[in-house]
Design an enzyme around this catalytic site. Structure first.
Site, PDB file in Angstrom:
ATOM      1  N   GLY A  49       0.856  -1.174   0.000  1.00  0.00           N
ATOM      2  CA  GLY A  49       0.000   0.000   0.000  1.00  0.00           C
ATOM      3  C   GLY A  49       0.891   1.221   0.000  1.00  0.00           C
ATOM      4  O   GLY A  49       2.026   1.171  -0.486  1.00  0.00           O
ATOM      5  N   GLU A  50       0.429   2.304   0.564  1.00  0.00           N
ATOM      6  CA  GLU A  50       1.229   3.523   0.657  1.00  0.00           C
ATOM      7  C   GLU A  50       1.594   3.691   2.121  1.00  0.00           C
ATOM      8  O   GLU A  50       0.732   3.886   2.967  1.00  0.00           O
ATOM      9  CB  GLU A  50       0.413   4.711   0.132  1.00  0.00           C
ATOM     10  CG  GLU A  50       1.267   5.784  -0.524  1.00  0.00           C
ATOM     11  CD  GLU A  50       2.198   6.456   0.462  1.00  0.00           C
ATOM     12  OE1 GLU A  50       3.416   6.515   0.208  1.00  0.00           O
ATOM     13  OE2 GLU A  50       1.725   6.896   1.514  1.00  0.00           O
ATOM     14  N   CYS A  81       6.275  -5.181   0.866  1.00  0.00           N
ATOM     15  CA  CYS A  81       6.379  -3.840   0.292  1.00  0.00           C
ATOM     16  C   CYS A  81       6.198  -2.775   1.382  1.00  0.00           C
ATOM     17  O   CYS A  81       7.077  -2.592   2.206  1.00  0.00           O
ATOM     18  CB  CYS A  81       5.408  -3.687  -0.873  1.00  0.00           C
ATOM     19  SG  CYS A  81       5.848  -2.294  -1.954  1.00  0.00           S
ATOM     20  N   ARG A 113      12.301   3.900   1.258  1.00  0.00           N
ATOM     21  CA  ARG A 113      11.032   3.894   0.528  1.00  0.00           C
ATOM     22  C   ARG A 113      11.272   4.160  -0.959  1.00  0.00           C
ATOM     23  O   ARG A 113      12.159   4.919  -1.326  1.00  0.00           O
ATOM     24  CB  ARG A 113      10.092   4.981   1.065  1.00  0.00           C
ATOM     25  CG  ARG A 113       9.573   4.749   2.448  1.00  0.00           C
ATOM     26  CD  ARG A 113       8.765   5.940   2.962  1.00  0.00           C
ATOM     27  NE  ARG A 113       7.538   6.119   2.216  1.00  0.00           N
ATOM     28  CZ  ARG A 113       7.196   7.241   1.571  1.00  0.00           C
ATOM     29  NH1 ARG A 113       8.005   8.280   1.551  1.00  0.00           N
ATOM     30  NH2 ARG A 113       6.050   7.315   0.942  1.00  0.00           N
ATOM     31  N   HIS A 177       5.764  -8.527  -3.867  1.00  0.00           N
ATOM     32  CA  HIS A 177       4.375  -8.927  -3.615  1.00  0.00           C
ATOM     33  C   HIS A 177       4.122 -10.385  -4.015  1.00  0.00           C
ATOM     34  O   HIS A 177       3.647 -10.647  -5.113  1.00  0.00           O
ATOM     35  CB  HIS A 177       3.428  -8.041  -4.429  1.00  0.00           C
ATOM     36  CG  HIS A 177       3.401  -6.613  -4.011  1.00  0.00           C
ATOM     37  ND1 HIS A 177       2.446  -6.113  -3.161  1.00  0.00           N
ATOM     38  CD2 HIS A 177       4.204  -5.568  -4.333  1.00  0.00           C
ATOM     39  CE1 HIS A 177       2.660  -4.821  -2.982  1.00  0.00           C
ATOM     40  NE2 HIS A 177       3.712  -4.465  -3.674  1.00  0.00           N
ATOM     41  N   GLU A 179       1.754 -12.267  -3.118  1.00  0.00           N
ATOM     42  CA  GLU A 179       0.314 -12.562  -3.182  1.00  0.00           C
ATOM     43  C   GLU A 179      -0.250 -12.455  -4.588  1.00  0.00           C
ATOM     44  O   GLU A 179      -1.327 -12.988  -4.859  1.00  0.00           O
ATOM     45  CB  GLU A 179      -0.454 -11.637  -2.230  1.00  0.00           C
ATOM     46  CG  GLU A 179      -0.648 -10.210  -2.692  1.00  0.00           C
ATOM     47  CD  GLU A 179       0.550  -9.299  -2.479  1.00  0.00           C
ATOM     48  OE1 GLU A 179       0.433  -8.095  -2.760  1.00  0.00           O
ATOM     49  OE2 GLU A 179       1.611  -9.796  -2.038  1.00  0.00           O
TER      50      GLU A 179
END
EC number: 4.3.3.6
Length: 198
Positions: A49-50, A81, A113, A177, A179
């Site tokens: 996400g952020e 992430c 980041r 990621h 997933e």
């Protein structure tokens, strides 16, 4: 032992995909948005996400301190992430004052980041992953990388000369990621960590 109850922090990101991946490898996954839900799980997965938005929501929902306390008490956790960023002890380029990403201190590491660049620089590639026979097909989306690991932190995978997967005791983190690929080996590893099989 019954299936471990693993929470997926349901503030942003691929929550449904992680819930499905954990279910596929024998866990009992549940979304976590509130303190009682956090208190009721054996372990927690923090999706992508952020990271600054997720940190803002953690503050708003008063989950920051309870989450830090659970991690300090040894709760197993996995972050992908943005989840990797939040699990760090130090974040480089954490964001604007008052909206910065919050380090939760689950892994003794410094994370940068958006280290691989902006959204347009997202990429995929195969990476060797310690303990797995075949490489992992890794999807990097505005991904971080690790710039420093502390004592006791095991580097599990690298890309572009930087760690992109690490483990510190019962805490696992990847900058990519898993997933979204259909490869469930990393989720299975996390379940094994939770059940003390790995």
């Amino acid at each position: 032992m019954s299936s471990p109850r693993i929470g997926v922090l349901a503030l942003q990101g691929d929550v449904r995909e992680h819930l499905g991946a954990l279910r596929a490898v024998g866990a009992d996954p549940v979304p976590v948005r509130r303190r009682p839900e956090l208190d009721a799980v054996d372990a927690l997965l923090i999706p992508g996400g952020e990271s600054t938005t997720m940190s803002h929501l953690l503050r708003e929902l008063e989950l920051t301190d309870p989450l830090r306390a659970r991690l300090a008490d040894g709760m197993p956790a996995y972050g992908s992430c943005a989840g990797m960023i939040l699990l760090a002890t130090e974040i480089v380029d954490a964001g604007a004052e008052g909206r910065a990403a919050i380090p939760l201190g689950g892994v003794d590491m410094t994370v940068r980041r958006n280290a691989f660049g902006r959204q347009v620089d997202s990429f995929e590639g195969d990476v060797a992953f310690a303990g797995l026979d075949d490489p992992v097909h890794a999807v990097f989306i505005r991904a971080p990388w690790v710039e420093r690991v502390g004592p006791g932190v095991q580097v599990l995978a690298e890309a572009a000369g930087h760690p992109v997967a690490v483990r510190h005791g019962a805490v696992l983190a990847t900058s990519f990621h898993p997933e979204v690929t259909g490869d469930r080996r990393i989720h299975r590893l996390f379940v094994d960590i939770v059940t003390r099989k790995a």
